[in-house]
Write an enzyme that holds these catalytic residues in place. Structure first.
Site, PDB file in Angstrom:
ATOM      1  NE  ARG A  16      -3.998  -2.323   2.213  1.00  0.00           N
ATOM      2  CZ  ARG A  16      -4.773  -2.543   3.120  1.00  0.00           C
ATOM      3  NH1 ARG A  16      -4.237  -2.307   4.275  1.00  0.00           N
ATOM      4  NH2 ARG A  16      -5.609  -3.547   2.875  1.00  0.00           N
ATOM      5  CE1 TYR A  44      16.603 -22.099   6.389  1.00  0.00           C
ATOM      6  CE2 TYR A  44      15.852 -20.296   4.953  1.00  0.00           C
ATOM      7  CZ  TYR A  44      16.939 -21.240   5.462  1.00  0.00           C
ATOM      8  OH  TYR A  44      17.959 -21.349   4.561  1.00  0.00           O
ATOM      9  CG  PHE A  79      10.400  -9.404   8.994  1.00  0.00           C
ATOM     10  CD1 PHE A  79       9.973  -9.886   7.923  1.00  0.00           C
ATOM     11  CD2 PHE A  79       9.893  -8.156   9.076  1.00  0.00           C
ATOM     12  CE1 PHE A  79       8.979  -9.322   7.178  1.00  0.00           C
ATOM     13  CE2 PHE A  79       8.837  -7.555   8.519  1.00  0.00           C
ATOM     14  CZ  PHE A  79       8.511  -8.182   7.419  1.00  0.00           C
ATOM     15  CD  GLN A  80      12.594  -5.667  14.671  1.00  0.00           C
ATOM     16  OE1 GLN A  80      13.441  -5.814  15.245  1.00  0.00           O
ATOM     17  NE2 GLN A  80      11.487  -4.879  15.093  1.00  0.00           N
ATOM     18  NE  ARG A  89      19.889 -11.459   3.480  1.00  0.00           N
ATOM     19  CZ  ARG A  89      21.011 -11.144   2.724  1.00  0.00           C
ATOM     20  NH1 ARG A  89      21.460 -10.025   2.986  1.00  0.00           N
ATOM     21  NH2 ARG A  89      21.412 -12.050   1.934  1.00  0.00           N
TER      22      ARG A  89
END
Length: 118
Positions: A16, A44, A79-80, A89
């Site tokens: 979005r 995973y 993820f962050q 990552r």
């Protein structure tokens, strides 16, 4: 499962924000990183759940529960980090991989102890 739902909602939010409609999976770099992070975590998850289940049954539930919580934490950090920059990552990725190997070892040890005659 709540983590996977959270990750999916982050993809929807990024779609979005950057006006990227499904089925497109490319566009703004931030969207692509979030999309890949969500896909990687989803890929995973079956491995994690399977190892968690077998190790919990055949090794020790308490030890495995701690490993499972640590794994979920590292995947959240993964993820962050990935959402911010691809390089961010790597640390959590390696930590989560080590935890999967540990769960595999615990599962194998538990299965061997259970099925080998004493």
């Amino acid at each position: 499962v709540l983590f996977l739902a959270y990750f999916a909602l982050q993809v929807i939010h990024a779609r979005r924000k950057h006006k990227i409609s499904p089925p497109d999976t490319t566009g703004h770099p931030e969207f692509e990183r979030i999309f890949r992070a969500q896909a990687n975590c989803s890929e995973y998850f079956p491995i994690f759940i399977s190892l968690l289940w077998v190790a919990g049954i055949f090794f020790h539930q308490g030890v495995v529960a701690v490993c499972g919580l640590l794994y979920l934490y590292t995947r959240f950090r993964y993820f962050q980090g990935y959402a911010m920059a691809a390089q961010e990552r790597l640390g959590p990725l390696y930590a989560s991989a080590r935890l999967l190997w540990l769960l595999l070892g615990l599962a194998a040890a538990g299965l061997l102890a259970h099925f080998l005659p004493t």
